[in-house]
Design a protein around this motif. Sequence first.
Motif, PDB file in Angstrom:
ATOM      1  N   ALA A  95       0.938  -1.350  -0.198  1.00  0.00           N
ATOM      2  CA  ALA A  95      -0.269  -0.751   0.118  1.00  0.00           C
ATOM      3  C   ALA A  95       0.671   1.409  -0.042  1.00  0.00           C
ATOM      4  O   ALA A  95       0.570   2.319  -0.384  1.00  0.00           O
ATOM      5  N   ARG A  96       2.459   0.718   0.403  1.00  0.00           N
ATOM      6  CA  ARG A  96       2.895   1.885   0.655  1.00  0.00           C
ATOM      7  C   ARG A  96       3.253   2.726  -0.733  1.00  0.00           C
ATOM      8  O   ARG A  96       3.513   3.974  -1.025  1.00  0.00           O
ATOM      9  N   HIS A  97       2.853   2.585  -1.856  1.00  0.00           N
ATOM     10  CA  HIS A  97       3.089   2.800  -3.035  1.00  0.00           C
ATOM     11  C   HIS A  97       1.909   3.335  -4.110  1.00  0.00           C
ATOM     12  O   HIS A  97       1.726   3.963  -5.205  1.00  0.00           O
ATOM     13  N   LYS A  98       0.893   3.402  -3.633  1.00  0.00           N
ATOM     14  CA  LYS A  98      -0.614   4.064  -3.783  1.00  0.00           C
ATOM     15  C   LYS A  98      -0.942   5.331  -3.377  1.00  0.00           C
ATOM     16  O   LYS A  98      -1.248   6.174  -4.501  1.00  0.00           O
ATOM     17  N   GLY A  99       0.111   6.239  -3.052  1.00  0.00           N
ATOM     18  CA  GLY A  99      -0.262   7.377  -2.878  1.00  0.00           C
ATOM     19  C   GLY A  99       0.254   8.287  -1.685  1.00  0.00           C
ATOM     20  O   GLY A  99       0.866   7.823  -1.257  1.00  0.00           O
ATOM     21  N   LYS A 100       1.012   9.047  -1.655  1.00  0.00           N
ATOM     22  CA  LYS A 100       1.493  10.649  -1.562  1.00  0.00           C
ATOM     23  C   LYS A 100       0.800   9.883   0.524  1.00  0.00           C
ATOM     24  O   LYS A 100       1.800  10.061   1.178  1.00  0.00           O
ATOM     25  N   ARG A 101       0.038  10.307   1.041  1.00  0.00           N
ATOM     26  CA  ARG A 101      -1.104   9.531   2.150  1.00  0.00           C
ATOM     27  C   ARG A 101      -0.074   8.417   2.704  1.00  0.00           C
ATOM     28  O   ARG A 101       0.790   8.645   3.810  1.00  0.00           O
ATOM     29  N   GLU A 102      -0.090   7.322   2.072  1.00  0.00           N
ATOM     30  CA  GLU A 102       0.094   6.044   2.125  1.00  0.00           C
ATOM     31  C   GLU A 102       2.087   6.436   1.843  1.00  0.00           C
ATOM     32  O   GLU A 102       2.876   5.821   2.971  1.00  0.00           O
ATOM     33  N   ALA A 103       2.988   6.772   1.632  1.00  0.00           N
ATOM     34  CA  ALA A 103       3.981   6.652   1.408  1.00  0.00           C
ATOM     35  C   ALA A 103       4.548   7.736   2.670  1.00  0.00           C
ATOM     36  O   ALA A 103       5.470   6.832   3.154  1.00  0.00           O
ATOM     37  N   GLU A 104       4.574   8.410   3.439  1.00  0.00           N
ATOM     38  CA  GLU A 104       4.490   8.929   4.476  1.00  0.00           C
ATOM     39  C   GLU A 104       4.268   8.372   5.670  1.00  0.00           C
ATOM     40  O   GLU A 104       4.942   8.514   6.717  1.00  0.00           O
ATOM     41  N   ILE A 105       2.869   8.332   5.663  1.00  0.00           N
ATOM     42  CA  ILE A 105       2.763   6.706   7.259  1.00  0.00           C
ATOM     43  C   ILE A 105       3.730   5.825   7.285  1.00  0.00           C
ATOM     44  O   ILE A 105       4.087   5.509   7.685  1.00  0.00           O
ATOM     45  N   TRP A 106       3.807   5.705   6.074  1.00  0.00           N
ATOM     46  CA  TRP A 106       5.044   4.233   5.900  1.00  0.00           C
ATOM     47  C   TRP A 106       6.808   4.564   6.145  1.00  0.00           C
ATOM     48  O   TRP A 106       6.940   4.027   6.708  1.00  0.00           O
ATOM     49  N   ASN A 107       6.885   6.033   5.587  1.00  0.00           N
ATOM     50  CA  ASN A 107       7.634   6.664   6.215  1.00  0.00           C
ATOM     51  C   ASN A 107       7.956   6.148   7.180  1.00  0.00           C
ATOM     52  O   ASN A 107       8.815   6.500   8.290  1.00  0.00           O
ATOM     53  N   ALA A 108       6.888   7.281   8.102  1.00  0.00           N
ATOM     54  CA  ALA A 108       7.052   7.366   9.805  1.00  0.00           C
ATOM     55  C   ALA A 108       6.884   6.251  10.844  1.00  0.00           C
ATOM     56  O   ALA A 108       7.777   5.926  11.962  1.00  0.00           O
ATOM     57  N   TYR A 109       6.566   5.724   9.969  1.00  0.00           N
ATOM     58  CA  TYR A 109       6.255   4.308  11.086  1.00  0.00           C
ATOM     59  C   TYR A 109       7.492   2.878  10.544  1.00  0.00           C
ATOM     60  O   TYR A 109       8.098   2.585  11.224  1.00  0.00           O
ATOM     61  N   SER A 110       8.102   3.005   9.171  1.00  0.00           N
ATOM     62  CA  SER A 110       9.143   2.732   9.100  1.00  0.00           C
ATOM     63  C   SER A 110      10.777   3.148  10.108  1.00  0.00           C
ATOM     64  O   SER A 110      11.179   2.179  11.086  1.00  0.00           O
ATOM     65  N   LYS A 111      10.411   4.306  10.075  1.00  0.00           N
ATOM     66  CA  LYS A 111      11.923   5.461  10.993  1.00  0.00           C
ATOM     67  C   LYS A 111      11.077   4.888  12.138  1.00  0.00           C
ATOM     68  O   LYS A 111      12.875   4.818  12.787  1.00  0.00           O
ATOM     69  N   ASN A 112      10.543   4.769  12.843  1.00  0.00           N
ATOM     70  CA  ASN A 112      10.362   3.723  13.749  1.00  0.00           C
ATOM     71  C   ASN A 112      10.661   2.393  14.285  1.00  0.00           C
ATOM     72  O   ASN A 112       9.427   1.656  15.485  1.00  0.00           O
ATOM     73  N   LYS A 113      10.410   1.678  13.131  1.00  0.00           N
ATOM     74  CA  LYS A 113      10.692  -0.096  13.478  1.00  0.00           C
ATOM     75  C   LYS A 113       9.080  -0.510  13.746  1.00  0.00           C
ATOM     76  O   LYS A 113       9.082  -0.809  15.045  1.00  0.00           O
ATOM     77  N   ALA A 114       8.020   0.880  13.254  1.00  0.00           N
ATOM     78  CA  ALA A 114       6.786   0.144  13.635  1.00  0.00           C
ATOM     79  C   ALA A 114       5.299   0.121  12.542  1.00  0.00           C
ATOM     80  O   ALA A 114       4.403  -0.709  13.217  1.00  0.00           O
ATOM     81  N   ILE A 115       6.650  -1.293  11.917  1.00  0.00           N
ATOM     82  CA  ILE A 115       6.061  -1.145  10.740  1.00  0.00           C
ATOM     83  C   ILE A 115       4.665  -2.602  10.913  1.00  0.00           C
ATOM     84  O   ILE A 115       3.517  -2.529  10.511  1.00  0.00           O
TER      85      ILE A 115
END
Length: 321
Positions: free
Chosen positions: A110-130
């Motif tokens: 889903a991280r490839h589906k749009g700007k919002r999804e990319a922002e969310i993925w970056n925030a959670y992956s940065k904090n190891k919360a995927i």
Amino acid sequence: MRKKLQKVLVCGSFLWCSSIFAATPKELFPTSPVIQKQVDFWERIFTDFKSNEFVLHDRDNLAVIIGSIKVPYNINAKAGNMSLPIISPDDEIESYRQALRRFVAEGPIARHKGKREAEIWNAYSKNKAIRSLVSGKATLRVQGGLSDTFLAASQRAELYLPLMEKIFRDAGLPTDLTRIVFVESMFNLNARSKVGASGFWQLMPGTAREYIKVTRKRDERNSPLMATRAAAGVLRSNYNALKAWPLAVTAYNHGQGGMKRAVAKLKTKDLSEIILLYDAPSFGFASRNFYSEFLAAAQVHRERLEGPALSRLADENPDKG
């Protein structure tokens, strides 16, 4: 009534008072990895985001800040000393909620589906919360920024803090506790809550009546001096019952009885464990964060909003009205 107030504020023993004054703030108000993560979040709210910014973050993992939405100010609408945002970003916030749901339905792709999804993925992956993101455990919360509000409160506080600190010092209480007022009302004399709390310290009528006059004709909760004396009585009572300042401070929000139940249920006085494990409808976001928000307010006021730092922030936050 006055005699009762005086008895509450008088130190129970010289040794108890001496230990309070000899201890450092870090000893009296300890942190932990769980609490420090919350403190870091509230420091950012108090310093990095203004009142026309809506901060999107994970409700349970405050290290995850997805981003913020900035809206124009309405200079014709005022709430105390704060200008109100001219619009509500409800639609934009809802788009983030939809993006969160897409991760639950589709997984990491889903991280490839749009700007919002990319922002969310970056925030959670940065904090190891995927894992929490794709498992549906992530819950979006929106927090209004407070940097300009905190600045104005700090300027107002200079008029009151010296006397408030003296009241707490005379009562044998740590003077840092006076910074709870930032959390409760931002030193707004006109602060009122929907549930009936009033004044700097946002005291409820029933609680306040134990220490001061609260009648239709005279409500001493709206006197900074009398309310501070009452708050000192409440906090001293909380400490006497709970024997730890993290619990006593949290009890100021959640109630002494509520904290006693949490301690009894979990058989611990470790606030971090209570934050993580205590499950009660009344122990919500505000109660879980109250101690950390107080620590952040004390820290920001101590290190960033005194002397030259106060002037610097004033230059960075010019009057909007």
